[in-house]
Design a protein around this motif. Structure first.
Motif, PDB file in Angstrom:
ATOM      1  N   VAL A   5       0.517  -1.061  -0.013  1.00 25.68           N
ATOM      2  CA  VAL A   5       0.261  -0.250   0.047  1.00 25.68           C
ATOM      3  C   VAL A   5       0.898   1.485  -0.175  1.00 25.68           C
ATOM      4  O   VAL A   5       1.816   0.823   0.837  1.00 25.68           O
ATOM      5  N   ALA A   6       0.650   2.448  -0.906  1.00 28.09           N
ATOM      6  CA  ALA A   6       1.338   3.607  -0.997  1.00 28.09           C
ATOM      7  C   ALA A   6       1.064   4.910  -0.217  1.00 28.09           C
ATOM      8  O   ALA A   6      -0.678   4.471  -0.376  1.00 28.09           O
ATOM      9  N   LEU A   7       1.034   5.793  -0.030  1.00 31.85           N
ATOM     10  CA  LEU A   7       0.307   6.913   1.167  1.00 31.85           C
ATOM     11  C   LEU A   7       1.587   7.823   0.028  1.00 31.85           C
ATOM     12  O   LEU A   7       2.215   8.026  -0.183  1.00 31.85           O
ATOM     13  N   LEU A   8       0.345   8.323  -0.464  1.00 27.14           N
ATOM     14  CA  LEU A   8       1.038   9.331  -1.637  1.00 27.14           C
ATOM     15  C   LEU A   8       0.692  10.929  -0.835  1.00 27.14           C
ATOM     16  O   LEU A   8      -0.488  10.806  -1.141  1.00 27.14           O
ATOM     17  N   VAL A   9       1.641  11.692  -0.322  1.00 32.32           N
ATOM     18  CA  VAL A   9       1.087  12.532   0.294  1.00 32.32           C
ATOM     19  C   VAL A   9       1.543  13.987  -0.111  1.00 32.32           C
ATOM     20  O   VAL A   9       3.049  13.816   0.670  1.00 32.32           O
ATOM     21  N   SER A  10       1.698  14.880  -0.631  1.00 28.77           N
ATOM     22  CA  SER A  10       2.297  15.927  -1.280  1.00 28.77           C
ATOM     23  C   SER A  10       1.316  17.411  -1.388  1.00 28.77           C
ATOM     24  O   SER A  10       0.369  17.577  -0.400  1.00 28.77           O
ATOM     25  N   GLY A  11       1.976  17.867  -1.964  1.00 22.15           N
ATOM     26  CA  GLY A  11       1.369  19.600  -2.343  1.00 22.15           C
ATOM     27  C   GLY A  11      -0.134  19.272  -2.846  1.00 22.15           C
ATOM     28  O   GLY A  11      -1.307  20.212  -2.592  1.00 22.15           O
ATOM     29  N   GLY A  12      -0.337  18.965  -3.700  1.00 16.44           N
ATOM     30  CA  GLY A  12      -1.677  18.787  -4.406  1.00 16.44           C
ATOM     31  C   GLY A  12      -1.948  16.885  -4.196  1.00 16.44           C
ATOM     32  O   GLY A  12      -3.119  17.410  -5.304  1.00 16.44           O
ATOM     33  N   HIS A  13      -1.839  16.514  -3.241  1.00 14.69           N
ATOM     34  CA  HIS A  13      -2.133  15.078  -3.951  1.00 14.69           C
ATOM     35  C   HIS A  13      -1.874  14.858  -2.587  1.00 14.69           C
ATOM     36  O   HIS A  13      -1.469  14.537  -2.077  1.00 14.69           O
ATOM     37  N   THR A  14      -3.464  13.748  -2.468  1.00 12.67           N
ATOM     38  CA  THR A  14      -3.321  12.803  -1.304  1.00 12.67           C
ATOM     39  C   THR A  14      -4.522  11.460  -1.803  1.00 12.67           C
ATOM     40  O   THR A  14      -5.293  11.355  -1.739  1.00 12.67           O
ATOM     41  N   GLN A  15      -3.753  10.321  -1.605  1.00 14.23           N
ATOM     42  CA  GLN A  15      -3.762   9.630  -2.068  1.00 14.23           C
ATOM     43  C   GLN A  15      -3.319   7.561  -1.265  1.00 14.23           C
ATOM     44  O   GLN A  15      -1.921   8.283  -1.356  1.00 14.23           O
ATOM     45  N   LEU A  16      -4.385   7.028  -1.229  1.00 10.11           N
ATOM     46  CA  LEU A  16      -3.910   5.307  -0.780  1.00 10.11           C
ATOM     47  C   LEU A  16      -3.556   4.536  -2.558  1.00 10.11           C
ATOM     48  O   LEU A  16      -5.033   4.551  -2.189  1.00 10.11           O
ATOM     49  N   ILE A  17      -2.707   4.360  -2.626  1.00 12.48           N
ATOM     50  CA  ILE A  17      -2.652   3.339  -3.477  1.00 12.48           C
ATOM     51  C   ILE A  17      -2.301   1.846  -3.411  1.00 12.48           C
ATOM     52  O   ILE A  17      -1.250   1.649  -2.445  1.00 12.48           O
ATOM     53  N   ARG A  18      -3.205   0.384  -4.148  1.00 12.08           N
ATOM     54  CA  ARG A  18      -2.334  -0.667  -3.962  1.00 12.08           C
ATOM     55  C   ARG A  18      -1.623  -1.138  -5.132  1.00 12.08           C
ATOM     56  O   ARG A  18      -2.670  -0.127  -6.304  1.00 12.08           O
ATOM     57  N   VAL A  19      -0.359  -1.513  -4.498  1.00 10.99           N
ATOM     58  CA  VAL A  19       0.463  -1.203  -5.939  1.00 10.99           C
ATOM     59  C   VAL A  19       0.793  -2.825  -6.166  1.00 10.99           C
ATOM     60  O   VAL A  19       1.398  -3.555  -4.834  1.00 10.99           O
ATOM     61  N   ASP A  20       0.061  -3.545  -6.691  1.00 14.93           N
ATOM     62  CA  ASP A  20       0.127  -4.199  -7.160  1.00 14.93           C
ATOM     63  C   ASP A  20       1.401  -5.033  -7.618  1.00 14.93           C
ATOM     64  O   ASP A  20       2.534  -6.416  -8.122  1.00 14.93           O
ATOM     65  N   GLU A  21       2.612  -4.364  -8.619  1.00 16.90           N
ATOM     66  CA  GLU A  21       3.579  -4.323 -10.073  1.00 16.90           C
ATOM     67  C   GLU A  21       3.652  -2.948  -9.492  1.00 16.90           C
ATOM     68  O   GLU A  21       2.711  -2.570  -9.961  1.00 16.90           O
ATOM     69  N   PHE A  22       4.740  -3.083 -10.170  1.00 20.45           N
ATOM     70  CA  PHE A  22       5.284  -1.770 -11.206  1.00 20.45           C
ATOM     71  C   PHE A  22       4.185  -1.172 -12.199  1.00 20.45           C
ATOM     72  O   PHE A  22       4.098  -2.350 -13.097  1.00 20.45           O
ATOM     73  N   GLY A  23       3.468  -0.083 -12.158  1.00 22.65           N
ATOM     74  CA  GLY A  23       2.115   0.267 -12.635  1.00 22.65           C
ATOM     75  C   GLY A  23       1.006  -0.638 -13.562  1.00 22.65           C
ATOM     76  O   GLY A  23       0.348   0.496 -13.612  1.00 22.65           O
ATOM     77  N   ASP A  24       0.824  -1.274 -11.724  1.00 23.20           N
ATOM     78  CA  ASP A  24      -0.491  -1.737 -11.502  1.00 23.20           C
ATOM     79  C   ASP A  24      -1.425  -0.891 -10.523  1.00 23.20           C
ATOM     80  O   ASP A  24      -0.518  -2.130  -9.399  1.00 23.20           O
ATOM     81  N   TYR A  25      -1.932  -0.106 -10.577  1.00 21.09           N
ATOM     82  CA  TYR A  25      -2.488   0.616  -8.984  1.00 21.09           C
ATOM     83  C   TYR A  25      -3.619   0.683  -9.598  1.00 21.09           C
ATOM     84  O   TYR A  25      -4.477   0.554  -9.823  1.00 21.09           O
ATOM     85  N   HIS A  26      -3.856   0.667  -7.980  1.00 24.23           N
ATOM     86  CA  HIS A  26      -5.439   0.620  -7.655  1.00 24.23           C
ATOM     87  C   HIS A  26      -6.074   1.425  -6.940  1.00 24.23           C
ATOM     88  O   HIS A  26      -5.541   1.976  -5.507  1.00 24.23           O
ATOM     89  N   LEU A  27      -6.746   2.836  -6.987  1.00 26.41           N
ATOM     90  CA  LEU A  27      -6.504   3.369  -5.754  1.00 26.41           C
ATOM     91  C   LEU A  27      -7.378   3.412  -4.772  1.00 26.41           C
ATOM     92  O   LEU A  27      -9.018   2.947  -5.376  1.00 26.41           O
TER      93      LEU A  27
END
Length: 347
Positions: free
Chosen positions: A131-153
């Motif tokens: 699970v990735a937490l992308l947290v920046s000035g313009g984005h706050t997202q939790l994403i499941r990463v199954d492999e590089f390029g395979d992303y599920h918001l």
């Protein structure tokens, strides 16, 4: 394969050289903070002009630092979005021009995929899924990463992202731009128990975020303190600390919920706010009891940088991806539009 990476999505010009055999060879970063500080935020036209001035000198710098010549470049990766359209066009134009001149491929990279891959530039291996937490000035997202390029918001900010909330709170506290580091520094002297600020949406099911109400709550609190003549330096520190605690608690609660729902034991955090030491400490403390491994980027890779673009680009370029005859830059670009380069259906 030696990949030149260019990052020009907002107010930092990042350039790096990444070798698929030897790793990161060199990198350079120029921040435009001083230019935008007097306006209290990024001025798009000024950002674009400064990228024009800085990109080519930084390319010369990283080549010199790596003891390489332009002819040693095998491919060029650049940020194609999301970001400020004018700034993106500068990086894309420079990247494609270099690629055409050298007769090598170029590839537009997703800015958030770059951030997502930044922690993987370390020597510490990361296993999928996570699970990735992308947290920046313009984005706050939790994403499941199954492999590089395979992303599920899994969830995202419905209004202000966490970084935006930090910047807007900094303005309320009369702190300089960019606000995040200044709020965190002021918060060190604050009392976390003085004010009770809300933890937005934590009692609701789901993994979305909302920080605009928290910012409004902070503004109301400050007005009340000023009205009662209690607005002093200690009060400013107390507000900063209680605000930071509210953001950190909210992020930690949602991360823990996402990990349990997805039955995943690795969290990767990336983006500018991932440099916040209180957030890192709290995640380590809370998730350790769940047996969760938390991975962060190196501090210098938390902000926008060329290394993450070169690395993410190298992965896709090595699988044969390259720009079409009419590539685009995109101010908005959902990360879920991407496909794994290893997939049979990948473009």
């Amino acid at each position: 394969m030696v990949v030149l990476g260019l990052e020009t999505s907002c107010d930092e010009t990042g350039v790096a050289l990444y070798d698929t055999q030897r790793g990161l060879l060199s990198e350079a970063l120029y921040s435009q903070v001083a230019i935008h500080a007097e306006y209290g935020g990024v001025v798009p036209e000024l950002a674009s002009r400064d990228h024009v001035r800085k990109t080519l000198p930084l390319i010369d710098q990283v080549l010199s630092d790596a003891s390489l010549h332009k002819t040693d470049i095998d491919a060029v990766a650049y940020t194609a979005g999301p970001g400020l359209l004018g700034a993106l066009i500068v990086g894309a134009t420079v990247a494609r021009s270099i690629a055409v001149g050298l007769g090598v491929p170029s590839l537009g990279v997703h800015h958030m995929e770059g951030h997502l891959m930044a922690p993987l530039l370390s020597d510490e291996p990361v296993d999928y899924p996570f699970v990735a937490l992308l947290v920046s000035g313009g984005h706050t997202q939790l994403i499941r990463v199954d492999e590089f390029g395979d992303y599920h918001l899994l969830g995202e900010s419905l209004d202000d992202a966490a970084g935006e909330a930090f910047d807007k709170t900094a303005k309320l506290l009369d702190l300089p731009y960019p606000g995040g580091p200044h709020v965190a520094n002021l918060a060190k002297r604050g009392d976390p128990e003085r004010f009770s600020f809300p933890r937005p949406m934590v009692k609701q099911p789901g993994l979305d975020f909302s920080f605009s109400g928290l910012k409004t709550h902070v503004g109301t609190c400050i007005k009340q303190l000023i009205g009662s003549e209690q607005w002093d330096e200690q009060s400013r520190a107390d507000v900063a600390r209680c605000f930071e605690e509210a953001v950190v608690d909210t992020l930690v609660i949602k991360c823990r919920r996402a990990l349990k729902q997805q039955s995943v034991s690795t969290l990767v955090m990336a983006g500018g706010v991932s440099a916040n030491q209180r957030l890192r400490s709290r995640l380590d403390q809370v998730l350790a009891s769940d047996g969760v491994r938390v991975i962060y980027p190196a501090p210098h890779l938390c902000t926008d940088n060329g290394a993450m673009i070169a690395y993410a680009g190298a992965i896709r370029l090595s699988q044969g991806e390259k720009d079409s005859l009419s590539p685009e830059v995109r101010a908005r670009w959902p990360i879920t539009d991407l496909r794994s380069p290893y997939s049979e259906t990948a473009a």
